[in-house]
Every structure is written in structure tokens, then in C-alpha cells.
Design a protein around this motif. Structure first.
Motif, PDB file in Angstrom:
ATOM      1  N   PRO A   1      38.088  36.753  33.189  1.00  0.00           N
ATOM      2  CA  PRO A   1      38.099  37.753  34.248  1.00  0.00           C
ATOM      3  C   PRO A   1      38.153  37.107  35.628  1.00  0.00           C
ATOM      4  CG  PRO A   1      35.863  37.463  33.452  1.00  0.00           C
ATOM      5  CD  PRO A   1      36.751  36.614  32.581  1.00  0.00           C
ATOM      6  N   ALA A   2      38.660  37.884  36.557  1.00  0.00           N
ATOM      7  CA  ALA A   2      38.698  37.442  37.953  1.00  0.00           C
ATOM      8  C   ALA A   2      38.394  38.635  38.838  1.00  0.00           C
ATOM      9  CB  ALA A   2      40.062  36.869  38.304  1.00  0.00           C
ATOM     10  N   LEU A   3      37.714  38.372  39.909  1.00  0.00           N
ATOM     11  CA  LEU A   3      37.456  39.379  40.923  1.00  0.00           C
ATOM     12  C   LEU A   3      38.167  38.897  42.176  1.00  0.00           C
ATOM     13  CD1 LEU A   3      35.793  42.008  41.001  1.00  0.00           C
ATOM     14  CD2 LEU A   3      33.993  40.718  42.151  1.00  0.00           C
ATOM     15  N   LEU A   4      39.022  39.744  42.733  1.00  0.00           N
ATOM     16  CA  LEU A   4      39.850  39.346  43.866  1.00  0.00           C
ATOM     17  C   LEU A   4      39.608  40.235  45.066  1.00  0.00           C
ATOM     18  CD1 LEU A   4      43.261  39.054  41.980  1.00  0.00           C
ATOM     19  CD2 LEU A   4      41.537  37.265  42.286  1.00  0.00           C
ATOM     20  N   LEU A   5      39.514  39.623  46.217  1.00  0.00           N
ATOM     21  CA  LEU A   5      39.503  40.366  47.476  1.00  0.00           C
ATOM     22  C   LEU A   5      40.934  40.332  47.995  1.00  0.00           C
ATOM     23  CD1 LEU A   5      38.112  41.803  49.850  1.00  0.00           C
ATOM     24  CD2 LEU A   5      37.743  39.533  50.849  1.00  0.00           C
ATOM     25  N   VAL A   6      41.541  41.502  48.092  1.00  0.00           N
ATOM     26  CA  VAL A   6      42.936  41.609  48.527  1.00  0.00           C
ATOM     27  C   VAL A   6      42.972  42.393  49.831  1.00  0.00           C
ATOM     28  CG1 VAL A   6      45.233  42.453  47.925  1.00  0.00           C
ATOM     29  CG2 VAL A   6      43.754  41.515  46.149  1.00  0.00           C
ATOM     30  N   GLU A   7      43.654  41.807  50.811  1.00  0.00           N
ATOM     31  CA  GLU A   7      43.799  42.467  52.108  1.00  0.00           C
ATOM     32  C   GLU A   7      45.258  42.368  52.531  1.00  0.00           C
ATOM     33  OE1 GLU A   7      41.643  42.489  56.470  1.00  0.00           O
ATOM     34  OE2 GLU A   7      41.503  40.685  55.239  1.00  0.00           O
ATOM     35  N   LYS A   8      45.837  43.506  52.848  1.00  0.00           N
ATOM     36  CA  LYS A   8      47.245  43.569  53.262  1.00  0.00           C
ATOM     37  C   LYS A   8      48.157  42.950  52.212  1.00  0.00           C
ATOM     38  CE  LYS A   8      45.837  43.459  58.056  1.00  0.00           C
ATOM     39  NZ  LYS A   8      45.744  42.697  59.271  1.00  0.00           N
ATOM     40  N   GLY A   9      47.820  43.170  50.932  1.00  0.00           N
ATOM     41  CA  GLY A   9      48.642  42.675  49.842  1.00  0.00           C
ATOM     42  C   GLY A   9      48.482  41.201  49.521  1.00  0.00           C
ATOM     43  N   VAL A  10      47.542  40.528  50.204  1.00  0.00           N
ATOM     44  CA  VAL A  10      47.353  39.085  50.015  1.00  0.00           C
ATOM     45  C   VAL A  10      45.946  38.828  49.460  1.00  0.00           C
ATOM     46  CG1 VAL A  10      47.243  36.865  51.211  1.00  0.00           C
ATOM     47  CG2 VAL A  10      48.918  38.580  51.929  1.00  0.00           C
ATOM     48  N   VAL A  11      45.857  37.952  48.453  1.00  0.00           N
ATOM     49  CA  VAL A  11      44.550  37.573  47.916  1.00  0.00           C
ATOM     50  C   VAL A  11      43.857  36.686  48.934  1.00  0.00           C
ATOM     51  CG1 VAL A  11      43.336  36.367  46.065  1.00  0.00           C
ATOM     52  CG2 VAL A  11      45.340  37.770  45.532  1.00  0.00           C
ATOM     53  N   ARG A  12      42.734  37.164  49.459  1.00  0.00           N
ATOM     54  CA  ARG A  12      41.973  36.425  50.477  1.00  0.00           C
ATOM     55  C   ARG A  12      40.863  35.573  49.881  1.00  0.00           C
ATOM     56  NH1 ARG A  12      45.388  36.467  54.568  1.00  0.00           N
ATOM     57  NH2 ARG A  12      45.913  38.546  55.249  1.00  0.00           N
ATOM     58  N   ASP A  13      40.323  36.014  48.747  1.00  0.00           N
ATOM     59  CA  ASP A  13      39.242  35.274  48.102  1.00  0.00           C
ATOM     60  C   ASP A  13      39.207  35.682  46.633  1.00  0.00           C
ATOM     61  OD1 ASP A  13      37.118  33.526  47.811  1.00  0.00           O
ATOM     62  OD2 ASP A  13      35.811  34.543  49.237  1.00  0.00           O
TER      63      ASP A  13
END
Length: 102
Positions: free
Chosen positions: A71-83
Motif C-alpha cells: 500500500p501507499a498513501l499519497l499527497l497529491v496537489e494539482k495532479g502532482v505527487v507531493r509526498d
């Protein structure tokens, strides 16, 4: 959790707000455990939306963003993975990460 479909994916990529994606595959036992942890977080953070993305349906996204595992948890902002977070160690750890992200 909000299930990401192929149809909803196009709209989500264009959204400019921060979003948290839970990336999984259906037969991954670790993913199932991580999802239960996120369910606890959802109960304590009713204003937080999580998007559930089945990695099997989005190989281009996985490759483009170099997602190493599920599993992965992704922070996505403006279509880009930030963290990202790969190690779902505990509910407390998830809570801390999410607080940092927002």
C-alpha cells in the motif's frame, strides 16, 4: 473512502486541491490491513476525504510517479505527487503524517 474510477480519474487529476490517495491492489493482505487503519482515521477526521485507487487500473500513473509498492498513501496537489508514505506502521503514525500534510 471514495473509489477512483477511470472516469473520475480525469477530473481528479485536474483538481487543484490537495488530495490523499490510498493506493492498493485487491489481493494485497498488507493493503487490507492499511485500509482498516485508514478507516479508523476516517472516523476521527470526518472532514478528511480519502481516495481509494486500485493500482492495477492505473499502471501509467504508477510508472510516471515511480510508486514503488502498495500500500501507499499519497499527497497529491494539482495532479502532482507531493509526498508519499509506504510504511503504515500504526494509526498514530498515519495521524501524524496526515496532520503534517494538511
Amino acid at each position: 473512502m471514495i473509489e477512483v474510477t477511470i472516469d473520475s480519474w480525469k477530473q481528479l487529476q485536474q483538481d487543484r486541491e490537495k488530495k490523499v490517495f490510498f493506493v492498493h491492489t485487491p489481493f494485497c493482505a498488507t493493503c487490507q490491513l492499511a485500509e482498516r487503519m485508514l478507516a479508523i482515521i476516517e472516523e476521527t477526521k470526518p472532514n478528511q476525504s480519502f481516495y481509494r485507487l486500485n493500482a492495477s487500473f492505473f499502471p501509467g500513473f504508477m510508472e510516471k510517479n515511480k510508486i514503488k509498492s502498495v500500500p501507499a498513501l499519497l499527497l497529491v496537489e494539482k495532479g502532482v505527487v507531493r509526498d508519499h508514505l509506504y510504511a503504515f506502521e500504526s494509526v498514530t503514525k498515519l495521524h501524524e503524517v496526515l496532520e503534517k500534510w494538511h
